[in-house]
Motif scaffolding. Structure first.
Motif, PDB file in Angstrom:
ATOM      1  N   ALA A  76      95.061  32.994  -7.319  1.00 50.98           N
ATOM      2  CA  ALA A  76      95.481  32.611  -5.971  1.00 50.98           C
ATOM      3  C   ALA A  76      97.001  32.491  -5.982  1.00 50.98           C
ATOM      4  N   ASP A 116      97.219  24.031  -1.319  1.00 47.56           N
ATOM      5  CA  ASP A 116      96.912  25.360  -0.784  1.00 47.56           C
ATOM      6  C   ASP A 116      96.182  26.211  -1.832  1.00 47.56           C
ATOM      7  N   LEU A 117      96.609  26.115  -3.083  1.00 49.26           N
ATOM      8  CA  LEU A 117      95.919  26.855  -4.149  1.00 49.26           C
ATOM      9  C   LEU A 117      94.496  26.328  -4.315  1.00 49.26           C
ATOM     10  N   MET A 160      92.568  25.046  -2.186  1.00 45.79           N
ATOM     11  CA  MET A 160      91.690  25.401  -1.063  1.00 45.79           C
ATOM     12  C   MET A 160      91.101  26.814  -1.201  1.00 45.79           C
ATOM     13  N   SER A 161      91.615  27.586  -2.153  1.00 47.17           N
ATOM     14  CA  SER A 161      90.969  28.862  -2.480  1.00 47.17           C
ATOM     15  C   SER A 161      90.024  28.693  -3.658  1.00 47.17           C
ATOM     16  N   ASP A 212      83.791  32.066  -4.047  1.00 45.85           N
ATOM     17  CA  ASP A 212      84.372  32.852  -2.961  1.00 45.85           C
ATOM     18  C   ASP A 212      84.536  31.912  -1.777  1.00 45.85           C
ATOM     19  N   ILE A 213      85.648  31.224  -1.759  1.00 43.18           N
ATOM     20  CA  ILE A 213      85.891  30.196  -0.752  1.00 43.18           C
ATOM     21  C   ILE A 213      86.929  30.719   0.221  1.00 43.18           C
ATOM     22  N   SER A 214      86.597  30.727   1.513  1.00 42.16           N
ATOM     23  CA  SER A 214      87.513  31.248   2.524  1.00 42.16           C
ATOM     24  C   SER A 214      87.194  30.637   3.874  1.00 42.16           C
ATOM     25  N   GLY A 215      88.217  30.523   4.701  1.00 37.49           N
ATOM     26  CA  GLY A 215      88.018  30.049   6.069  1.00 37.49           C
ATOM     27  C   GLY A 215      87.056  30.941   6.840  1.00 37.49           C
ATOM     28  N   LEU A 244      87.181  25.760   2.481  1.00 38.42           N
ATOM     29  CA  LEU A 244      87.980  24.564   2.193  1.00 38.42           C
ATOM     30  C   LEU A 244      89.330  24.755   2.858  1.00 38.42           C
ATOM     31  N   ARG A 245      89.868  23.706   3.449  1.00 36.62           N
ATOM     32  CA  ARG A 245      91.249  23.800   3.941  1.00 36.62           C
ATOM     33  C   ARG A 245      91.810  22.390   4.073  1.00 36.62           C
ATOM     34  N   GLU A 300      90.464  27.165  13.190  1.00 35.49           N
ATOM     35  CA  GLU A 300      90.669  28.316  12.309  1.00 35.49           C
ATOM     36  C   GLU A 300      89.351  28.725  11.650  1.00 35.49           C
ATOM     37  N   GLN A 344      87.836  32.344  12.247  1.00 38.13           N
ATOM     38  CA  GLN A 344      87.755  33.246  11.099  1.00 38.13           C
ATOM     39  C   GLN A 344      86.301  33.546  10.736  1.00 38.13           C
ATOM     40  N   ARG A 375      93.404  38.397   5.073  1.00 37.78           N
ATOM     41  CA  ARG A 375      92.457  37.299   4.885  1.00 37.78           C
ATOM     42  C   ARG A 375      92.919  36.025   5.577  1.00 37.78           C
ATOM     43  N   ASP A 435      94.021  33.178   4.602  1.00 34.39           N
ATOM     44  CA  ASP A 435      93.679  31.863   4.064  1.00 34.39           C
ATOM     45  C   ASP A 435      94.953  31.193   3.561  1.00 34.39           C
ATOM     46  N   ASP A 436      94.807  29.973   3.013  1.00 34.21           N
ATOM     47  CA  ASP A 436      95.994  29.264   2.527  1.00 34.21           C
ATOM     48  C   ASP A 436      96.634  29.985   1.344  1.00 34.21           C
ATOM     49  N   SER A 437      95.829  30.714   0.580  1.00 34.79           N
ATOM     50  CA  SER A 437      96.349  31.482  -0.551  1.00 34.79           C
ATOM     51  C   SER A 437      95.836  32.909  -0.451  1.00 34.79           C
ATOM     52  N   ALA A 438      96.593  33.844  -1.021  1.00 33.49           N
ATOM     53  CA  ALA A 438      96.088  35.185  -1.227  1.00 33.49           C
ATOM     54  C   ALA A 438      95.347  35.196  -2.561  1.00 33.49           C
TER      55      ALA A 438
END
Lengths: 334, 334
Positions: free
Chosen positions: A49, A78-79, A81-82, A153-156, A215-216, A229, A233, B35, B37-40
């Motif tokens: 990430a 932020d890291l 949350m991925s 695989d965590i994403s908004g 996660l965010r 969001e 998303q 994507r 998200d908070d991170s790529a």
């Protein structure tokens, strides 16, 4: 009166080198940074990430933290949350000429302490100085790299109907702490920023469940923005229950006084998760073991209805749409 | 008169989302960035280079480039100087309220074009807006990740006695171009910034030799600063020959006029290398094939004498010590 930052501290001259070696680097030193090349070199394999944020918070010191802690924890979060384990961060300073070197030193101590608490290393950096009146004391940018272990695989965009929405604690504390400091407001119940690293919390959540979808951390724009969001998303609807959202009495009082809605106020040590229904209980238990999530609560769920929208059931039994914030709420909150 | 940036463009509100989706993201879009998200998340394995730089150049448009090109190439070049192939960059903007959105759009086009030329992807970003008078139009931070292939071990601390010092071309062009634009100076021979991506140049140098010991792009502080850094980090002496250092006539003239020494003026598209003596010829040939290094030349060598110091043989046959720059030279040159 201590020493002040001069333009020459940013010019690549001997003064720059002295500032780096005496004030900036010692607070965050480690073998990777010590190389002092244009880039740090790290050995890493897997899904990484990568994230960045600049911090322009005004004032740079506020109850519960300062711009240094904020800059480290913001990127760590932020890291996280991925689903990544944060490892390495960069630190880039834009300093206004005339800043007290003592203040810079305090902030660098803060950066060092925050990095140690989160377990990350500052491995590369940059310093620029601009003339008086061309910046506002200090801006900090951090970028970060983390490693995503396993198959997470965590994403908004992964929230699914049926998922529970979990919030890790009370909202609005960071925004109201900065606001009160900046405006010189005194609330009857003082509010401190919730500024905190959430990587250990996320690690324990991921140990408890393989079914965390989203996660965010609800920073600028607050909980309302993050939930919107997720809804957009993931192309899903979200329903939350006003009564279940923890709000510190001081935040509630200050918001009422100022006509603000805590749903839209920034947090710096909270997270929102969308978790498969069956795992919500064990995730919640794991969260409450962490000192930054004692008040964690299920505040709602994801639905296939009203896709892209967030609806709140209010305390008085009605429903209202929680929209994305439209204009300015609180500038320079982070 | 076009639209202007408002504080609300940085508040995490709907206006922020619109700015990102309409002005910022389209110029640099790719699937990793999409994507949102908070991170790529990127897949990578091996030795990675990680770097960051903030850009506060004044003015943001100058002959030969703008702050957008500078921000991309600067980080591309820092990665390249570790022998890494630059892959991913972050882009964080701090915007002063009131900036023309048209100007921002031009700069984003520049960022997109520069990323395409260098072959890197912008995968994550951040936007902050501060009040009028609290920044100077636009500051940009980029961080970057690159992959070091093979066993290359390139560092400012690896220069060894006997190594040849190679410079890729004329010095001082970026600094004098920005200076002339900012001060409204007209020189008889106009000077344009040398702002350029050096990753392809470094790749061809590394293909020609496994014995490149040190690489650095002489930005702030110029060639003098970089050579002093090599000498200190490697605990070696460096001797350079004034007559072999290419200087564009326009730069020479402007420097004479202003009483500046081109050795101390910033470059943004040049590199200095320390290369094992026997490989200097083939590295030089490879360099001259690249459009950004047609004037590459051996300008000196590393010695075990006068460790930590740089000595220049002047055109008139004397020697002088080239010291680290001491104070301010040209502020906000990058």
């Amino acid at each position: 009166m201590g020493e002040k930052i001069l333009l020459a501290h940013g010019s690549g001259s001997r003064l720059s080198h002295d500032l780096i070696s005496k004030v900036l680097a010692p607070a965050v030193m480690n073998p990777l940074l010590a190389r002092m090349d244009d880039s740090a070199v790290v050995e890493l394999s897997g899904r990484l990430a990568f994230t960045t944020d600049s911090y322009v918070v005004n004032p740079i010191f506020f109850p519960g933290g300062d711009i240094g802690r904020l800059a480290v924890f913001g990127t760590v979060n932020d890291l996280s949350m991925s689903g990544a384990r944060p490892l390495y961060i960069s630190l880039a300073l834009i300093i206004e000429e005339g800043l007290d070197i003592d203040d810079l030193q305090i902030i660098m101590q803060s950066v060092g302490g925050a990095a140690a608490e989160a377990g990350v290393q500052v491995v590369t950096g940059d310093t620029k100085v601009v003339e008086r009146g061309k910046a506002d004391r200090l801006f900090i940018n951090t970028a970060g790299i983390g490693l995503i272990e396993g198959t997470a695989d965590i994403s908004g965009s992964n929230a699914r109907p049926g998922d529970k929405i979990i919030l890790s604690g009370g909202i609005g504390e960071h925004g109201m702490a900065v606001m009160s400091q900046r405006e010189g407001l005194r609330f009857s119940l003082p509010v401190a920023s919730d500024c905190a690293p959430l990587n250990h919390l996320v690690a324990s959540m991921m140990a408890a469940s393989n079914n965390i979808h989203s996660l965010r951390d609800p920073t600028r724009g607050g909980l309302a923005c993050t939930l919107n969001e997720f809804a957009r998303q993931s192309d899903a609807g979200i329903v939350i229950d006003e009564d279940r959202i923890p709000v510190h009495d001081g935040v509630r009082g200050a918001c009422e006084l100022l006509g603000l809605d805590p749903l839209y106020i920034a947090n710096e040590g909270k997270l929102v998760a969308a978790v498969v229904e069956g795992d919500a209980g064990c995730v919640l238990s794991a969260m409450r073991e962490n000192k930054y999530a004692r008040q964690a609560a299920v505040i709602g769920y994801v639905t296939s209805e009203h896709r892209g929208r967030v609806v709140m059931k209010t305390s008085i039994g009605s429903s209202r749409i929680i929209d994305m914030p439209v204009g300015e709420i609180l500038p320079r909150i982070c």
